[in-house]
Structure formats: structure tokens, C-alpha cells
Design a protein around this motif. Structure first.
Motif, short mmCIF file in Angstrom:
data_model
loop_
_atom_site.label_atom_id
_atom_site.label_comp_id
_atom_site.label_asym_id
_atom_site.label_seq_id
_atom_site.Cartn_x
_atom_site.Cartn_y
_atom_site.Cartn_z
N VAL A 143 0.84 -1.21 0.00
CA VAL A 143 0.00 0.00 0.00
C VAL A 143 0.87 1.26 0.00
O VAL A 143 0.62 2.21 -0.76
CB VAL A 143 -1.00 0.00 1.18
N ALA A 146 2.41 1.67 -3.41
CA ALA A 146 1.42 2.12 -4.39
C ALA A 146 1.23 3.64 -4.31
O ALA A 146 1.03 4.31 -5.32
CB ALA A 146 0.09 1.41 -4.15
N ARG A 147 1.31 4.15 -3.10
CA ARG A 147 1.14 5.59 -2.91
C ARG A 147 2.26 6.33 -3.66
O ARG A 147 2.03 7.33 -4.32
CB ARG A 147 1.17 5.91 -1.41
N ARG A 150 1.92 6.77 -7.55
CA ARG A 150 0.92 7.66 -8.13
C ARG A 150 1.52 8.79 -8.95
O ARG A 150 0.89 9.31 -9.85
CB ARG A 150 0.05 8.28 -7.03
N LEU A 187 -5.50 -2.09 -1.13
CA LEU A 187 -5.20 -1.11 -2.17
C LEU A 187 -6.46 -0.40 -2.65
O LEU A 187 -6.48 0.81 -2.85
CB LEU A 187 -4.53 -1.80 -3.36
N ARG A 188 -7.52 -1.19 -2.80
CA ARG A 188 -8.77 -0.60 -3.27
C ARG A 188 -9.36 0.34 -2.23
O ARG A 188 -9.92 1.38 -2.57
CB ARG A 188 -9.77 -1.69 -3.63
N ALA A 190 -7.62 2.08 -0.19
CA ALA A 190 -6.79 3.28 -0.20
C ALA A 190 -7.01 4.13 -1.46
O ALA A 190 -6.93 5.35 -1.41
CB ALA A 190 -5.31 2.91 -0.08
N ASP A 191 -7.29 3.46 -2.58
CA ASP A 191 -7.37 4.16 -3.87
C ASP A 191 -8.79 4.34 -4.38
O ASP A 191 -8.98 4.95 -5.43
CB ASP A 191 -6.59 3.37 -4.94
N GLY A 194 -9.78 0.27 -8.75
CA GLY A 194 -8.60 -0.10 -9.53
C GLY A 194 -7.99 -1.43 -9.11
O GLY A 194 -8.65 -2.24 -8.46
N TRP A 195 -6.76 -1.66 -9.50
CA TRP A 195 -6.01 -2.86 -9.12
C TRP A 195 -6.74 -4.15 -9.52
O TRP A 195 -6.75 -5.13 -8.80
CB TRP A 195 -5.73 -2.86 -7.61
#
Ligand SMILES: *Cc1c(COP(=O)(O)O)cnc(C)c1O
Length: 232
Positions: A143, A146-147, A150, A187-188, A190-191, A194-195
Motif C-alpha cells: 500500500v 502504491a502511494r 501515483r 489497495l482498493r 486506499a485508492d 482499480g487494481w
């Protein structure tokens, strides 16, 4: 057994696994993994309707790509660790990259892609088995990673990839896939979405991977037979 026959057998395994998981057969993409196998093997799978093939070494893939430049529709998926100093060579032929595992590599890929005015579909590799010899991020680090991704506009980040533990114990393998689902959920959250892509499942564990939501399976041995016993 010919490659075409083996491909049909593997596709039937995928279809059956999708059916028993209540998933659409079209939801899982098969990437034949052609590493160590000759260019003729690549021609065969493309002719059989599988235009995307997987390779894990840049040098080997580059040699085949130049030999197969005439094959229409052929796409190369790089599924193995990539060193930053090989990015330039890889970008000459790669259509998707499934083994993003460091910020340094992300930066170098993004820089060269931006210079070339293109984007590249990428998956983040996760070390779901926690084996020290395996590449990929630790599940708990994804996570945060992934940040950082961006800001890299040329990376079209689509999901995750993993190689599960090579264990005969199904519960050990399943635990790897469950870790992937947990990472995807985080991830989803947090975002906000996506993913979508989950590249997981190989010759010996593709059914279990599909049961756990794999969208892409990477299969070598079950299609082409065994490879020379060097570790790759
Ligand atoms: C070699 C390889 C595969 C295919 O493995 P098989 O067990 O031969 O099906 C899949 N994924 C990666 C990353 C590989 O290196």
C-alpha cells in the motif's frame, strides 16, 4: 503431445476452474511462458490464438523478439525481475511488465517511458510466500509503495502479480493467494478502486489461483514440457 494439444488441455483446465468458481471463462487470460523454449514454440502459441507470451529474462526475450519481429500481433509480457540498467533494452519490445518491485525501477521505467511518449501496463510483484529467495514486495509494504507510484504517470498500474509457494500442500498455496486478495482489498480501500489484475497461478496451481480470483495465469511446463533444470 504437441504444443497445440497441451494448450487446449490447459485452456480446458482454466474453463473448468472458472465454471466451478462461477466465473466467466473469458475472465482469465492465459499467458504461455516461453522461457528456455525456441522461437518456433512462440510461433505455435500465437498461431493457436495466444498472442501474449511471457518471458522472465530480458536478454533471452530480446533475442527472440528480434527473431520474431514478423509475427503479427505478438506481445511480450516481461514476468521476471528487471534490473534498472536493462530498462532501455526491455522497452524496445515489452508490451507489459508484471514484475515491478522497487521504486528505483519504477522511476527509471517512468523516465524512459515519458521520454518516449508512451505508457506501459505494469503489475506490482508481491512476495506472497515470504521466501527470502523470491523477488517482490512484502505484502505489508504494497500500500505504501502504491502511494509512491501515483506520481509516475507513464506507469499504467493495473494490479498485482505473484509466484505462490511451490508447496504440495494446497493450504500453503491457498494462503499465498489469500494474502494477495487481502493486499488487493487494502489497495482498493486506499485508492477507491482499480487494481483489477491478479496475475497468479502457474502449471501446478492454476485452478486454486482461479478459485481465488486470478485474472491472468502464466503457464510454461504444462504447455511446453519441462525446462532444463537450471533455476530461472
Ligand atoms: C517460469 C514462470 C512461470 C511458469 O511456470 P510453470 O510452472 O512452468 O508453469 C510463471 N511465472 C513466472 C514468473 C515464471 O518465471
Amino acid at each position: 503431445m504437441t504444443i497445440a494439444t497441451n494448450l487446449a488441455t490447459v485452456q480446458a483446465r482454466i474453463d473448468a476452474a472458472c465454471a466451478s468458481a462461477g466465473r466467466d471463462a473469458g475472465a482469465v487470460r492465459l499467458i504461455p511462458v516461453t522461457k528456455t523454449h525456441p522461437p518456433a514454440a512462440v510461433r505455435e502459441v500465437v498461431a493457436a490464438g495466444y498472442p501474449t507470451v511471457g518471458e522472465n529474462r530480458v536478454q533471452e526475450a530480446a533475442a527472440k523478439a528480434s527473431e520474431l519481429a514478423d509475427v503479427e500481433g505478438l506481445r511480450w509480457a516481461l514476468i521476471g525481475h528487471l534490473q534498472s540498467n536493462k530498462v532501455r533494452q526491455a522497452l524496445e519490445f515489452v508490451a507489459e511488465f508484471q514484475a515491478l518491485d522497487s521504486l528505483r525501477l519504477a522511476r527509471e521505467l517512468n523516465r524512459r517511458l515519458e521520454a518516449a511518449g508512451r505508457r506501459l501496463p505494469v503489475l506490482v510483484q508481491v512476495n506472497s510466500s515470504r521466501e527470502e529467495t523470491k523477488f517482490g514486495l512484502r505484502p505489508e509494504d504494497v500500500v505504501g509503495f502504491a502511494r509512491e507510484l501515483r506520481t509516475f504517470d507513464a506507469l499504467d498500474v493495473r494490479g498485482l502479480m505473484t509466484i505462490a509457494a511451490p508447496s504440495p500442500d494446497q493450504s500453503v498455496v491457498a494462503a499465498c493467494f489469500e494474502r494477495m486478495l487481502a493486499v488487493q482489498r487494502a489497495l482498493r480501500d486506499a485508492d477507491g478502486g482499480g487494481w483489477h489484475e491478479l496475475s497468479m497461478g502457474m502449471s501446478s496451481d492454476l485452478e486454486l489461483a482461479i478459485e481465488h480470483g486470478a485474472t491472468c495465469v502464466r503457464v510454461g511446463t504444462a504447455i511446453f514440457g519441462s525446462r532444463p533444470p537450471i533455476s530461472r
